[in-house]
Design a protein around this motif. Structure first.
Motif: not given
Length: 116
Positions: A45-73
């Motif tokens: 199952e999908l937990v989280a995804s990022i394509r700046n500026p868009y970020i999405n989370y599964a409902d089960s992890v919202k508020g607890r998990f955080s996805i991020s990326e560094d400047n190098s990508g």
């Protein structure tokens, strides 16, 4: 092309872990970067995804998990807080091109076990 996850392990309920994923190619643009997980006997199952500026989370992890990326990508992270036993799974990193031919690359997975 390589995608390597790290940071998994055993943690008590309520604890935190930070997963890291390193990609061997230049991924500053043109990729959707995601974390998935697969628990025993369940579908991946999908937990989280990022394509700046868009970020999405599964409902089960919202508020607890955080996805991020560094400047190098080339690196993406998953900060996991307030972990629960139901978060126990193998966690996979995925980089997918956002344009044709939509190539997707997966890591080998890292085990996260939440248990007292």
């Amino acid at each position: 092309v390589q995608l390597v996850e790290s940071g998994g392990g055993l943690v008590q309920p309520g604890g935190s872990l930070r997963l890291s994923c390193t990609f061997s190619e230049d991924a500053r643009t043109g990729y959707v970067k995601s974390w998935y997980r697969q628990a025993p006997g369940k579908e991946r199952e999908l937990v989280a995804s990022i394509r700046n500026p868009y970020i999405n989370y599964a409902d089960s992890v919202k508020g607890r998990f955080s996805i991020s990326e560094d400047n190098s990508g080339n690196m993406v992270y998953l900060e996991m807080n307030s972990l629960k036993s139901e978060d126990t799974a193998v966690y996979y990193c995925k980089f997918k091109k956002s344009a044709f031919p939509y190539d997707a690359f997966w890591g080998q997975g890292t085990q996260v076990t939440v248990s007292s």
